[in-house]
Design a protein around this motif. Structure first.
Motif, short mmCIF file in Angstrom:
data_model
loop_
_atom_site.label_atom_id
_atom_site.label_comp_id
_atom_site.label_asym_id
_atom_site.label_seq_id
_atom_site.Cartn_x
_atom_site.Cartn_y
_atom_site.Cartn_z
N ASP A 75 16.52 -18.12 -6.11
CA ASP A 75 17.39 -17.30 -6.95
C ASP A 75 16.67 -16.08 -7.51
OD1 ASP A 75 15.67 -18.55 -8.65
OD2 ASP A 75 17.20 -19.44 -9.95
N GLN A 76 15.51 -15.76 -6.93
CA GLN A 76 14.70 -14.65 -7.41
C GLN A 76 14.76 -13.48 -6.43
OE1 GLN A 76 13.01 -14.81 -10.35
NE2 GLN A 76 12.19 -12.73 -10.19
N GLU A 77 14.94 -12.26 -6.96
CA GLU A 77 14.89 -11.05 -6.14
C GLU A 77 13.83 -10.13 -6.69
OE1 GLU A 77 17.69 -7.22 -4.97
OE2 GLU A 77 18.61 -9.21 -5.16
N ALA A 78 13.01 -9.56 -5.82
CA ALA A 78 11.92 -8.71 -6.26
C ALA A 78 11.90 -7.42 -5.45
CB ALA A 78 10.58 -9.44 -6.12
N VAL A 79 11.50 -6.34 -6.10
CA VAL A 79 11.27 -5.06 -5.44
C VAL A 79 9.81 -4.70 -5.68
CG1 VAL A 79 11.86 -2.62 -5.34
CG2 VAL A 79 13.65 -4.31 -5.78
N SER A 80 9.10 -4.43 -4.60
CA SER A 80 7.67 -4.13 -4.71
C SER A 80 7.38 -2.77 -4.08
CB SER A 80 6.85 -5.22 -4.01
OG SER A 80 5.47 -4.95 -4.12
N ARG A 81 6.77 -1.89 -4.86
CA ARG A 81 6.42 -0.56 -4.39
C ARG A 81 4.90 -0.43 -4.29
NH1 ARG A 81 10.60 -0.18 -8.04
NH2 ARG A 81 12.54 0.71 -7.21
N THR A 137 11.93 -4.26 4.54
CA THR A 137 10.74 -3.45 4.33
C THR A 137 10.96 -2.04 4.86
OG1 THR A 137 9.41 -5.44 4.67
CG2 THR A 137 8.26 -3.33 4.69
N GLU A 138 10.73 -1.05 4.00
CA GLU A 138 10.80 0.33 4.44
C GLU A 138 9.52 0.69 5.19
OE1 GLU A 138 11.41 2.80 1.06
OE2 GLU A 138 13.39 1.98 0.60
N THR A 139 9.55 1.81 5.88
CA THR A 139 8.37 2.27 6.60
C THR A 139 7.19 2.35 5.64
OG1 THR A 139 9.68 3.54 8.17
CG2 THR A 139 7.37 4.16 7.94
N GLY A 140 6.10 1.70 6.00
CA GLY A 140 4.94 1.69 5.14
C GLY A 140 3.95 0.63 5.59
N SER A 141 3.06 0.24 4.70
CA SER A 141 2.02 -0.73 5.06
C SER A 141 1.71 -1.63 3.88
CB SER A 141 0.74 -0.01 5.51
OG SER A 141 0.19 0.74 4.45
N ALA A 142 1.12 -2.79 4.20
CA ALA A 142 0.79 -3.77 3.16
C ALA A 142 -0.33 -4.67 3.65
CB ALA A 142 2.01 -4.61 2.81
N LEU A 143 -1.09 -5.19 2.69
CA LEU A 143 -2.06 -6.25 2.97
C LEU A 143 -1.40 -7.58 2.64
CD1 LEU A 143 -5.37 -4.85 1.40
CD2 LEU A 143 -4.81 -5.02 3.83
N GLY A 170 1.21 -0.20 -4.81
CA GLY A 170 0.39 -0.62 -5.94
C GLY A 170 0.78 -1.97 -6.50
N ASN A 171 2.01 -2.42 -6.25
CA ASN A 171 2.45 -3.73 -6.74
C ASN A 171 2.05 -4.83 -5.76
OD1 ASN A 171 3.73 -2.15 -8.65
ND2 ASN A 171 5.77 -2.46 -7.83
N PHE A 172 2.19 -6.08 -6.19
CA PHE A 172 2.11 -7.16 -5.23
C PHE A 172 3.06 -8.27 -5.65
CE2 PHE A 172 -1.11 -8.87 -8.18
CZ PHE A 172 -0.88 -10.24 -8.13
N ILE A 173 3.44 -9.09 -4.68
CA ILE A 173 4.26 -10.27 -4.92
C ILE A 173 3.63 -11.43 -4.18
CG2 ILE A 173 6.45 -9.05 -5.30
CD1 ILE A 173 7.19 -9.58 -2.43
N VAL A 174 3.94 -12.64 -4.62
CA VAL A 174 3.47 -13.85 -3.95
C VAL A 174 4.70 -14.64 -3.52
CG1 VAL A 174 2.24 -16.04 -4.20
CG2 VAL A 174 1.29 -13.96 -5.20
N VAL A 175 4.70 -15.11 -2.29
CA VAL A 175 5.80 -15.94 -1.79
C VAL A 175 5.22 -17.25 -1.26
CG1 VAL A 175 7.26 -13.97 -1.22
CG2 VAL A 175 5.71 -14.87 0.50
N ILE A 206 0.83 -1.20 0.00
CA ILE A 206 0.00 0.00 0.00
C ILE A 206 0.87 1.25 0.00
CG2 ILE A 206 -1.75 1.30 1.28
CD1 ILE A 206 -2.77 -1.39 2.34
N SER A 207 1.91 1.25 0.83
CA SER A 207 2.86 2.36 0.86
C SER A 207 4.23 1.81 1.24
CB SER A 207 2.42 3.43 1.87
OG SER A 207 2.37 2.91 3.19
N GLY A 208 5.29 2.58 0.96
CA GLY A 208 6.64 2.10 1.24
C GLY A 208 7.13 1.15 0.17
N GLN A 209 8.13 0.36 0.51
CA GLN A 209 8.77 -0.52 -0.47
C GLN A 209 9.31 -1.78 0.20
OE1 GLN A 209 11.46 1.17 -3.54
NE2 GLN A 209 13.04 -0.20 -2.72
#
Length: 333
Positions: free
Chosen positions: A96-102, A118-124, A104-109, A86-89
């Protein structure tokens, strides 16, 4: 959503220790560390919508590592987790995978060792069934730790839907909650399928195309016009190529569509929430153009007419119910 934990009102010296204990003891064991000198602040809210558990995390900068040992102790290998920023990064590594999520993005693990910064921010964070995602998208290693960008229209649709679902979730009936949660999972899978098609190795492109086609079928089963030509256009390949890909896997496109429609119809016939629906409405809602066509195909598949199938299910449910004790005996227990 219901607040599970907050550092509000907690002395700064104790805030991170209590947060770490909450995460490790009540959620998942992990190695958590603060990355700067800013006093730690964190809050976690949770809600359940049908079978879907959604958590809202907000906290200051932190590093989280799930080691092989903590993953083994966690024991949740049948789940995958969608992290919707939602906010932050987020910066994360898994395998062997690296991801950056900002925002609006999402990732699945999945349940493998991973490192998050995780930088200061929030996520669902959505707790999802691994088997369902793998049935549509292939092994989780294909889509784990893959950034699904907000630039994709499907990502915007999935994110908006999930956020609205969280907002109105407590107003839904249990049956509606289950159905709406299933739609949310389908939207995430469709967005993942679109992302997978962008940068997959050529050797796996055919598999991903078939999985995208299956995801599209799931989302459009009730569309009575859905057929192989329409499906080929939707996934961006020629009809001949799509037929070849299904044939390589021992299937015909039309047969697969009808099989999925029959499976959905069978589930609805035994679903108490659909007991008030006529056979005709169930047939049309499952993508059949007529009740007669539905009845013929259903009997070919199950050996019973839809009506007989529904009645047999009700009888089985009735027989399985525990018999009530006589009132006089109940009063003594």
């Amino acid at each position: 959503m219901q607040t599970l934990f907050s550092t509000d009102g907690v002395h700064p010296k104790n805030a991170f220790r209590l947060w770490r204990e909450m995460v490790c003891e009540r959620l998942v064991p992990a190695d958590l560390r603060i990355l700067d000198d800013v006093p730690f602040q964190g809050r976690m809210d949770v809600t359940g919508i049908g079978p879907l558990l959604i958590s809202h995390f907000s906290h200051t900068t932190m590093r989280t590592e799930a080691t092989a040992d903590t993953v083994r102790r966690n024991g949740r290998h049948v789940r995958v987790y969608a992290i919707m920023r939602i906010s932050g990064q987020d910066t994360m590594q898994q395998g062997d995978q690296e991801a950056v999520s900002r925002a609006g993005n999402f990732i699945v693990v999945d349940a493998r060792p991973a490192v998050f910064q995780t930088e200061t921010g929030s996520a669902l964070v959505l707790d999802l069934p691994r088997e369902r995602f793998e049935a549509m998208l292939g092994p989780s290693r294909l889509f784990s730790a893959l950034t699904v960008s907000a630039d994709l229209a499907s990502t915007t649709l999935a994110r908006t839907y999930i956020q609205e679902l969280v907002r109105v979730g407590d107003q839904l009936t249990p049956d509606a909650s289950a159905r709406m949660a299933s739609i949310g999972s389908d939207l995430l899978m469709a967005s993942l399928a679109e992302r997978l098609a962008q940068e997959v190795p050529r050797s796996t492109h055919g598999t991903v195309t078939v999985q995208r086609a299956k995801a599209y079928i799931e989302a459009n089963l009730s569309d009575q016009t859905l057929d192989p030509p329409q499906l080929a256009v939707a996934v961006g390949v020629s009809l001949r190529r799509l037929q070849e890909l299904f044939h390589e896997r021992g299937r015909h496109i039309s047969d697969y569509i009808w099989e999925r429609r029959l499976e959905v119809a069978a589930r609805r016939l035994i679903d108490p929430a659909c007991a008030h629906l006529s056979i005709g409405l169930l047939a049309y809602g499952s993508g059949f153009t007529s009740q007669a066509h539905f009845a013929r195909r259903f009997k070919e598949r199950h050996g019973l007419t839809p009506t007989e199938f529904r009645q047999a299910s009700r009888q089985t449910s009735t027989d399985a119910r525990p018999r009530k004790r006589p009132a006089r005996i109940q009063g003594l227990i």
